[in-house]
Design an enzyme around this catalytic site. Structure first.
Site, mmCIF file in Angstrom:
data_model
loop_
_atom_site.group_PDB
_atom_site.id
_atom_site.type_symbol
_atom_site.label_atom_id
_atom_site.label_comp_id
_atom_site.label_asym_id
_atom_site.label_seq_id
_atom_site.Cartn_x
_atom_site.Cartn_y
_atom_site.Cartn_z
ATOM 1 N N THR A 1 4.029 1.096 -19.243
ATOM 2 C CA THR A 1 3.963 0.887 -17.798
ATOM 3 C C THR A 1 5.283 1.278 -17.156
ATOM 4 O O THR A 1 6.352 0.863 -17.622
ATOM 5 C CB THR A 1 3.668 -0.600 -17.504
ATOM 6 O OG1 THR A 1 2.407 -0.930 -18.070
ATOM 7 C CG2 THR A 1 3.643 -0.869 -16.005
ATOM 8 N N CYS B 1 30.414 2.971 -27.550
ATOM 9 C CA CYS B 1 29.444 2.887 -28.643
ATOM 10 C C CYS B 1 30.149 2.867 -29.979
ATOM 11 O O CYS B 1 29.679 2.285 -30.945
ATOM 12 C CB CYS B 1 28.507 4.084 -28.605
ATOM 13 S SG CYS B 1 28.396 4.825 -26.997
ATOM 14 N N SER C 1 20.856 9.629 -17.892
ATOM 15 C CA SER C 1 20.891 8.177 -17.906
ATOM 16 C C SER C 1 21.243 7.697 -16.506
ATOM 17 O O SER C 1 22.079 8.304 -15.834
ATOM 18 C CB SER C 1 21.955 7.708 -18.900
ATOM 19 O OG SER C 1 22.064 6.301 -18.855
ATOM 20 N N ALA C 2 20.619 6.614 -16.043
ATOM 21 C CA ALA C 2 20.920 6.121 -14.691
ATOM 22 C C ALA C 2 22.264 5.419 -14.627
ATOM 23 O O ALA C 2 22.990 5.536 -13.642
ATOM 24 C CB ALA C 2 19.809 5.170 -14.223
ATOM 25 N N HIS C 3 22.636 4.693 -15.709
ATOM 26 C CA HIS C 3 23.802 3.799 -15.582
ATOM 27 C C HIS C 3 25.151 4.507 -15.654
ATOM 28 O O HIS C 3 26.185 3.878 -15.495
ATOM 29 C CB HIS C 3 23.712 2.640 -16.583
ATOM 30 C CG HIS C 3 24.078 2.951 -17.994
ATOM 31 N ND1 HIS C 3 25.353 2.785 -18.465
ATOM 32 C CD2 HIS C 3 23.346 3.400 -19.042
ATOM 33 C CE1 HIS C 3 25.389 3.106 -19.762
ATOM 34 N NE2 HIS C 3 24.175 3.485 -20.126
ATOM 35 N N GLN D 1 26.721 12.588 -19.054
ATOM 36 C CA GLN D 1 28.037 12.468 -18.407
ATOM 37 C C GLN D 1 28.260 13.550 -17.351
ATOM 38 O O GLN D 1 29.332 13.597 -16.745
ATOM 39 C CB GLN D 1 29.154 12.563 -19.453
ATOM 40 C CG GLN D 1 29.236 11.387 -20.397
ATOM 41 C CD GLN D 1 29.760 10.115 -19.738
ATOM 42 O OE1 GLN D 1 30.222 10.122 -18.593
ATOM 43 N NE2 GLN D 1 29.672 9.019 -20.448
ATOM 44 N N ASN E 1 31.631 12.744 -23.578
ATOM 45 C CA ASN E 1 31.903 11.419 -23.017
ATOM 46 C C ASN E 1 33.283 10.878 -23.357
ATOM 47 O O ASN E 1 33.791 10.012 -22.667
ATOM 48 C CB ASN E 1 30.824 10.420 -23.461
ATOM 49 C CG ASN E 1 30.592 10.438 -24.952
ATOM 50 O OD1 ASN E 1 30.290 11.488 -25.527
ATOM 51 N ND2 ASN E 1 30.742 9.301 -25.592
ATOM 52 N N ALA F 1 19.464 7.643 -21.872
ATOM 53 C CA ALA F 1 19.759 8.917 -22.526
ATOM 54 C C ALA F 1 19.599 8.836 -24.041
ATOM 55 O O ALA F 1 19.277 9.835 -24.684
ATOM 56 C CB ALA F 1 21.157 9.397 -22.159
ATOM 57 N N THR F 2 19.792 7.666 -24.619
ATOM 58 C CA THR F 2 19.564 7.520 -26.062
ATOM 59 C C THR F 2 18.121 7.855 -26.392
ATOM 60 O O THR F 2 17.830 8.656 -27.293
ATOM 61 C CB THR F 2 19.887 6.078 -26.521
ATOM 62 O OG1 THR F 2 21.282 5.829 -26.292
ATOM 63 C CG2 THR F 2 19.573 5.873 -27.995
#
Ligand SMILES: *Cc1c(COP(=O)(O)O)cnc(C)c1O
Length: 388
Positions: free
Chosen positions: A241, A326, A201-203, A181, A153, A75-76
């Site tokens: 890639t 963060c 974001s995946a995480h 979020q 967040n 997401a960043t």
């Protein structure tokens, strides 16, 4: 050493075992390891099919067309690509954002200011809400982009993005939303919300770190200039890639999120009620943003008269955070709570508890009891020191 109970799902989530299995199948010689851009053999075709399948799964969760998904590293990067991609290299323009955005938006806006663009940072009310009227009042004839987060967040507060999106679409102003979020925690539909760009974001959704996506609405009005050049991948918007295993992980995570969404939200709601019933019964404990619409998994609590850091020492059996991961490298009080009008002292006394898929009722019961006990102990200790 026994590991503390993990209550920091807003910082990151563990990868779901089913997601990890899917990823592992896309790494080694016996798996799908090819380069998705290799057009001349089956290794490439299979990898491309895997990447495109994942793109479809991400698109499905948010009601997008798969062609509107651009893969990024998180997401960043998505926030950077959205903001710089719209503004950079263009005639000076105006951006509207808020003071409680993620640093990936705030720092990008600060950089765009050095490039001659103007930025308005809206200040939320005491509950953490940014209103449509506030956004509308901030627009100028030169406003090109509005960037707001869907779910904060640190607070879990939900922005009324649907109403703001409808107004901006009418005014012809582009709308970017950081939904890192929100995905998996509440229904998200890019058409219903009338956004032009949306970051994921995946995480934060039980996928791996290091992969994300930017939704880019298919329209001649939405032009995103690349920030990473070379190879022309992702329709020229983001070269490199494709990391097949990462994309497959994000796709599987988003598909799982769709499956779990409603049941999980209800379960977290119950866990939250159980936690807050105990913790808010202790005098001087306040839920920040309690008057706003919120997602159930994120709770930001202020403990009157106590230092968040001292409290965390007493809560070593819990993995929680003061502010966001963060920002917690610095000892400055949370800029989000400061923007809500809290004093330095109040902001310093806050802790964020966030629950998720693997949080159990027993863990929540333990955490609630421990918090209540430690707060009372610290207060008594302080009282005793005063009496001496
Ligand atoms: C975590 C988070 C980000 C950053 O996402 P990464 O994938 O870690 O780069 C951005 N915005 C919000 C609201 C977040 O919670």
């Amino acid at each position: 050493m026994k590991k503390p109970v993990y209550l920091d799902y807003a910082a990151t989530t563990p990868v779901d075992p089913a997601v990890a299995d899917a990823m592992v199948a896309h790494l080694t010689l016996d798996g799908v390891f090819g380069n998705p851009a290799s057009r001349s053999h089956a290794y490439g075709w299979q990898a491309e099919a895997a990447a495109e399948g994942a793109r479809g799964e991400v698109a499905a969760l948010i009601g997008a067309d798969p062609r509107e998904i651009v893969w990024t590293s998180g997401a960043t990067e998505s926030n950077n690509l959205a903001l710089k991609g719209v503004m950079e290299g263009q005639a000076p323009g105006h951006i509207v954002t808020s003071a409680i955005e993620h640093k990936a938006v705030l720092d990008t806006c600060a950089w765009l200011e050095t490039q001659g663009h103007q930025v308005t940072y809206l200040v939320p009310d005491a509950e953490g809400c940014i209103t449509r009227a506030q956004v509308e009042a901030a627009l100028t004839g030169n406003t090109r982009l509005v960037s707001l987060m869907l779910v904060n967040n640190e607070l879990g507060v939900v922005t009324d993005v649907a109403s703001i999106g409808a107004m901006l679409r009418e005014r012809g102003v582009l709308f970017h939303v950081d939904a890192a979020q929100a995905a998996g925690k509440m229904p998200v539909s890019v058409s219903g919300l009338q956004v032009d760009l949306m970051s994921f974001s995946a995480h934060k959704v039980y996928g791996p770190k290091g992969v994300g996506a930017l939704y880019v609405r298919r329209s001649p009005d939405v032009v995103v200039r690349p920030q990473i050049h070379g190879g022309g991948h992702e329709r020229g918007m983001r070269s490199g890639t494709l990391a097949t295993h990462q994309l497959v992980g994000m796709g599987a995570a988003f598909a799982l999120a769709a499956e779990h969404l409603s049941v999980e939200a209800e379960r977290l709601e119950q866990l939250r009620t159980r936690f807050l019933d105990t913790v808010l019964a202790v005098p001087g404990v306040v839920l920040n943003g309690s008057g706003a619409a919120r997602v159930p998994g994120i709770m930001n609590l202020s403990f009157e008269g106590l230092e968040g850091e001292a409290l965390m020492l007493g809560l070593r059996e819990l993995a929680v955070s003061s502010g966001s991961a963060c920002a917690s490298a610095s000892l400055a009080p949370s800029y989000v709570l400061k923007a809500l009008g809290r004093s330095d002292e109040q902001a310093h006394s806050a802790l964020r508890f966030s629950f998720g898929r693997f949080t159990t009722e027993a863990e929540v019961g333990f955490a609630a009891g421990l918090v209540a006990q430690v707060v009372v102990q610290l207060r008594n200790a302080r009282g005793n020191r005063r009496a001496l």
